[in-house]
Design a protein around this motif. Structure first.
Motif, PDB file in Angstrom:
ATOM      1  N   ALA A  71       6.088  -3.488   5.980  1.00 44.88           N
ATOM      2  CA  ALA A  71       5.314  -3.235   4.726  1.00 44.88           C
ATOM      3  C   ALA A  71       6.259  -2.948   3.614  1.00 44.88           C
ATOM      4  O   ALA A  71       5.264  -3.379   2.567  1.00 44.88           O
ATOM      5  CB  ALA A  71       4.807  -1.602   5.376  1.00 44.88           C
ATOM      6  N   LEU A  72       7.434  -2.727   3.450  1.00 44.54           N
ATOM      7  CA  LEU A  72       7.988  -3.232   2.410  1.00 44.54           C
ATOM      8  C   LEU A  72       8.221  -4.789   1.508  1.00 44.54           C
ATOM      9  O   LEU A  72       8.437  -5.006   0.328  1.00 44.54           O
ATOM     10  CB  LEU A  72       9.190  -1.927   2.037  1.00 44.54           C
ATOM     11  CG  LEU A  72       8.984  -0.741   2.481  1.00 44.54           C
ATOM     12  CD1 LEU A  72      10.332   0.314   1.859  1.00 44.54           C
ATOM     13  CD2 LEU A  72       8.143  -0.207   0.797  1.00 44.54           C
ATOM     14  N   ASN A 124       1.086  -1.212  -0.071  1.00 46.07           N
ATOM     15  CA  ASN A 124       0.499   0.201   0.034  1.00 46.07           C
ATOM     16  C   ASN A 124       1.491   0.850  -0.205  1.00 46.07           C
ATOM     17  O   ASN A 124       1.293   1.866   0.736  1.00 46.07           O
ATOM     18  CB  ASN A 124      -1.026  -0.062   1.545  1.00 46.07           C
ATOM     19  CG  ASN A 124      -2.166   1.500   0.990  1.00 46.07           C
ATOM     20  OD1 ASN A 124      -2.044   2.396   0.292  1.00 46.07           O
ATOM     21  ND2 ASN A 124      -3.339   1.294   1.869  1.00 46.07           N
ATOM     22  N   TRP A 125       1.438   1.436  -1.450  1.00 47.19           N
ATOM     23  CA  TRP A 125       1.991   2.732  -1.629  1.00 47.19           C
ATOM     24  C   TRP A 125       1.384   4.232  -0.901  1.00 47.19           C
ATOM     25  O   TRP A 125       2.611   4.631   0.059  1.00 47.19           O
ATOM     26  CB  TRP A 125       2.637   2.670  -2.725  1.00 47.19           C
ATOM     27  CG  TRP A 125       2.980   1.856  -3.606  1.00 47.19           C
ATOM     28  CD1 TRP A 125       2.903   0.964  -3.855  1.00 47.19           C
ATOM     29  CD2 TRP A 125       4.974   1.787  -2.893  1.00 47.19           C
ATOM     30  NE1 TRP A 125       3.469  -0.209  -4.245  1.00 47.19           N
ATOM     31  CE2 TRP A 125       4.879   0.432  -3.726  1.00 47.19           C
ATOM     32  CE3 TRP A 125       5.904   1.858  -2.044  1.00 47.19           C
ATOM     33  CZ2 TRP A 125       6.609   0.061  -3.575  1.00 47.19           C
ATOM     34  CZ3 TRP A 125       6.688   1.557  -2.469  1.00 47.19           C
ATOM     35  CH2 TRP A 125       6.933   0.181  -3.016  1.00 47.19           C
ATOM     36  N   VAL A 171       1.909   3.752  14.276  1.00 44.52           N
ATOM     37  CA  VAL A 171       0.689   3.346  15.451  1.00 44.52           C
ATOM     38  C   VAL A 171      -0.579   4.288  14.504  1.00 44.52           C
ATOM     39  O   VAL A 171      -1.673   4.272  13.985  1.00 44.52           O
ATOM     40  CB  VAL A 171       0.335   4.047  16.660  1.00 44.52           C
ATOM     41  CG1 VAL A 171      -0.886   4.058  17.517  1.00 44.52           C
ATOM     42  CG2 VAL A 171       1.624   3.118  17.322  1.00 44.52           C
ATOM     43  N   LEU A 172      -0.414   5.679  13.979  1.00 45.92           N
ATOM     44  CA  LEU A 172      -1.554   6.120  13.278  1.00 45.92           C
ATOM     45  C   LEU A 172      -1.106   5.584  11.938  1.00 45.92           C
ATOM     46  O   LEU A 172      -2.872   5.560  11.890  1.00 45.92           O
ATOM     47  CB  LEU A 172      -0.782   7.943  13.132  1.00 45.92           C
ATOM     48  CG  LEU A 172      -2.002   8.574  12.580  1.00 45.92           C
ATOM     49  CD1 LEU A 172      -3.091   8.697  13.578  1.00 45.92           C
ATOM     50  CD2 LEU A 172      -1.164  10.239  11.961  1.00 45.92           C
ATOM     51  N   SER A 173      -0.535   5.826  10.873  1.00 46.69           N
ATOM     52  CA  SER A 173      -1.043   4.796   9.769  1.00 46.69           C
ATOM     53  C   SER A 173      -1.501   3.688  10.128  1.00 46.69           C
ATOM     54  O   SER A 173      -2.188   3.244   9.254  1.00 46.69           O
ATOM     55  CB  SER A 173       0.693   4.388   8.924  1.00 46.69           C
ATOM     56  OG  SER A 173       1.121   3.850   7.884  1.00 46.69           O
ATOM     57  N   TRP A 174      -1.111   2.532  10.848  1.00 45.46           N
ATOM     58  CA  TRP A 174      -1.816   1.586  11.520  1.00 45.46           C
ATOM     59  C   TRP A 174      -3.088   1.863  11.802  1.00 45.46           C
ATOM     60  O   TRP A 174      -4.259   1.161  11.467  1.00 45.46           O
ATOM     61  CB  TRP A 174      -1.219   1.072  12.589  1.00 45.46           C
ATOM     62  CG  TRP A 174       0.103  -0.527  12.471  1.00 45.46           C
ATOM     63  CD1 TRP A 174       0.019  -0.685  10.983  1.00 45.46           C
ATOM     64  CD2 TRP A 174       1.184  -0.635  13.095  1.00 45.46           C
ATOM     65  NE1 TRP A 174       1.631  -1.374  11.565  1.00 45.46           N
ATOM     66  CE2 TRP A 174       1.901  -1.158  12.598  1.00 45.46           C
ATOM     67  CE3 TRP A 174       1.413   0.288  14.725  1.00 45.46           C
ATOM     68  CZ2 TRP A 174       3.262  -1.504  12.916  1.00 45.46           C
ATOM     69  CZ3 TRP A 174       2.772   0.284  15.279  1.00 45.46           C
ATOM     70  CH2 TRP A 174       3.356  -1.001  13.797  1.00 45.46           C
ATOM     71  N   LYS A 175      -3.849   2.838  12.393  1.00 48.72           N
ATOM     72  CA  LYS A 175      -4.993   3.183  12.390  1.00 48.72           C
ATOM     73  C   LYS A 175      -5.700   3.395  11.615  1.00 48.72           C
ATOM     74  O   LYS A 175      -6.792   3.162  11.174  1.00 48.72           O
ATOM     75  CB  LYS A 175      -5.015   4.409  13.678  1.00 48.72           C
ATOM     76  CG  LYS A 175      -4.735   3.321  14.624  1.00 48.72           C
ATOM     77  CD  LYS A 175      -5.376   2.633  15.584  1.00 48.72           C
ATOM     78  CE  LYS A 175      -5.581   2.555  16.748  1.00 48.72           C
ATOM     79  NZ  LYS A 175      -5.981   1.547  17.903  1.00 48.72           N
ATOM     80  N   VAL A 176      -4.733   4.060  10.529  1.00 47.08           N
ATOM     81  CA  VAL A 176      -5.472   4.522   9.584  1.00 47.08           C
ATOM     82  C   VAL A 176      -5.887   3.453   7.813  1.00 47.08           C
ATOM     83  O   VAL A 176      -6.940   3.756   7.733  1.00 47.08           O
ATOM     84  CB  VAL A 176      -5.181   6.233   8.785  1.00 47.08           C
ATOM     85  CG1 VAL A 176      -5.725   6.251   7.733  1.00 47.08           C
ATOM     86  CG2 VAL A 176      -5.552   6.753  10.128  1.00 47.08           C
ATOM     87  N   TYR A 227       2.486   7.766   5.879  1.00 42.03           N
ATOM     88  CA  TYR A 227       3.585   7.524   7.519  1.00 42.03           C
ATOM     89  C   TYR A 227       5.432   8.130   7.033  1.00 42.03           C
ATOM     90  O   TYR A 227       5.127   8.698   8.318  1.00 42.03           O
ATOM     91  CB  TYR A 227       4.732   5.766   7.170  1.00 42.03           C
ATOM     92  CG  TYR A 227       4.943   5.355   8.371  1.00 42.03           C
ATOM     93  CD1 TYR A 227       5.202   5.359   9.480  1.00 42.03           C
ATOM     94  CD2 TYR A 227       6.639   5.241   7.863  1.00 42.03           C
ATOM     95  CE1 TYR A 227       6.314   5.244  10.911  1.00 42.03           C
ATOM     96  CE2 TYR A 227       7.587   4.957   8.556  1.00 42.03           C
ATOM     97  CZ  TYR A 227       7.309   5.033   9.491  1.00 42.03           C
ATOM     98  OH  TYR A 227       8.504   4.390  11.165  1.00 42.03           O
ATOM     99  N   ALA A 228       5.697   8.081   6.414  1.00 45.31           N
ATOM    100  CA  ALA A 228       6.742   8.733   5.584  1.00 45.31           C
ATOM    101  C   ALA A 228       6.894   9.957   6.189  1.00 45.31           C
ATOM    102  O   ALA A 228       7.840  10.421   6.657  1.00 45.31           O
ATOM    103  CB  ALA A 228       7.753   8.488   4.394  1.00 45.31           C
ATOM    104  N   LEU A 229       5.467  10.943   5.406  1.00 42.07           N
ATOM    105  CA  LEU A 229       5.305  11.936   5.457  1.00 42.07           C
ATOM    106  C   LEU A 229       5.396  12.302   7.312  1.00 42.07           C
ATOM    107  O   LEU A 229       5.865  13.542   7.626  1.00 42.07           O
ATOM    108  CB  LEU A 229       4.049  12.335   4.727  1.00 42.07           C
ATOM    109  CG  LEU A 229       4.791  12.936   3.011  1.00 42.07           C
ATOM    110  CD1 LEU A 229       3.140  12.648   2.453  1.00 42.07           C
ATOM    111  CD2 LEU A 229       5.438  13.484   3.019  1.00 42.07           C
ATOM    112  N   VAL A 230       4.343  11.517   7.663  1.00 44.31           N
ATOM    113  CA  VAL A 230       3.669  11.858   8.781  1.00 44.31           C
ATOM    114  C   VAL A 230       5.456  11.469  10.074  1.00 44.31           C
ATOM    115  O   VAL A 230       5.296  12.480  10.752  1.00 44.31           O
ATOM    116  CB  VAL A 230       2.822  11.175   9.511  1.00 44.31           C
ATOM    117  CG1 VAL A 230       2.474  11.287  11.257  1.00 44.31           C
ATOM    118  CG2 VAL A 230       1.906  11.209   8.750  1.00 44.31           C
ATOM    119  N   ALA A 231       6.365  10.615   9.698  1.00 40.97           N
ATOM    120  CA  ALA A 231       7.552  10.323  10.703  1.00 40.97           C
ATOM    121  C   ALA A 231       8.098  11.630  10.622  1.00 40.97           C
ATOM    122  O   ALA A 231       8.744  11.979  11.948  1.00 40.97           O
ATOM    123  CB  ALA A 231       7.935   8.766  10.043  1.00 40.97           C
ATOM    124  N   THR A 232       8.203  12.055   9.086  1.00 37.86           N
ATOM    125  CA  THR A 232       9.669  12.903   9.621  1.00 37.86           C
ATOM    126  C   THR A 232       9.145  14.413   9.643  1.00 37.86           C
ATOM    127  O   THR A 232      10.247  14.590  10.375  1.00 37.86           O
ATOM    128  CB  THR A 232      10.394  13.051   7.714  1.00 37.86           C
ATOM    129  OG1 THR A 232       8.841  12.925   6.509  1.00 37.86           O
ATOM    130  CG2 THR A 232      11.413  11.784   7.218  1.00 37.86           C
TER     131      THR A 232
END
Length: 137
Positions: free
Chosen positions: A136-137, A7-8, A60-65, A14-19
């Motif tokens: 995920a990858l 799921n790209w 965690v946020l990405s897992w929830k969404v 995830y990458a945007l929120v984490a960084t």
């Protein structure tokens, strides 16, 4: 063996929120919140809480969404006793060696605190980048 599609959109989110979460603190936007008389312990605590937890919070946020990605992540892997040993190792080693400081804290207590904070920082990064993104990858 079953394969699932990556799921790209979830990975980009995830990458945007984490960084983004880490960058707020890495780039000094909230330096006004740091006391003027800061010491190494204060700085490490801020790094752990704000910078190191960014990837974990994003996971965690990405897992929830978006739900789980390809695998289930565990904190202990296949060797629970080894995971516990490795988790405690930085605090024990730094505690034995000690950290000579000029803010009046016992060197061995300061070393233990620094070792524990370094572990927590690494844990936040690992939950996100190795736990979420790698699986995920």
């Amino acid at each position: 063996m079953t394969t699932t599609k990556t799921n790209w959109v979830a990975l980009a989110f995830y990458a945007l929120v984490a960084t983004g979460l880490s960058a707020i603190f890495r780039l000094g936007y909230l330096d006004a919140l740091v006391p003027e008389d800061k010491n190494i312990i204060t700085m490490l605590m801020l790094a752990v809480v704000f910078i190191g937890s960014g990837p974990a919070l994003a996971a965690v946020l990405s897992w929830k969404v978006f739900g789980r990605q390809n695998k289930t992540v565990s904190f202990t892997g296949t060797w629970p006793l080894g995971a516990l040993f490795i988790s405690l190792l930085p605090a024990v080693v730094f505690g034995v060696i000690g950290y000579t400081n000029d803010f009046g804290m016992n060197p061995h207590l300061a070393g233990t605190l620094i070792g524990g904070l370094l572990f927590l920082y690494a844990l936040g990064e690992e939950i996100g980048w190795r736990g979420y993104m790698h699986d995920a990858l």
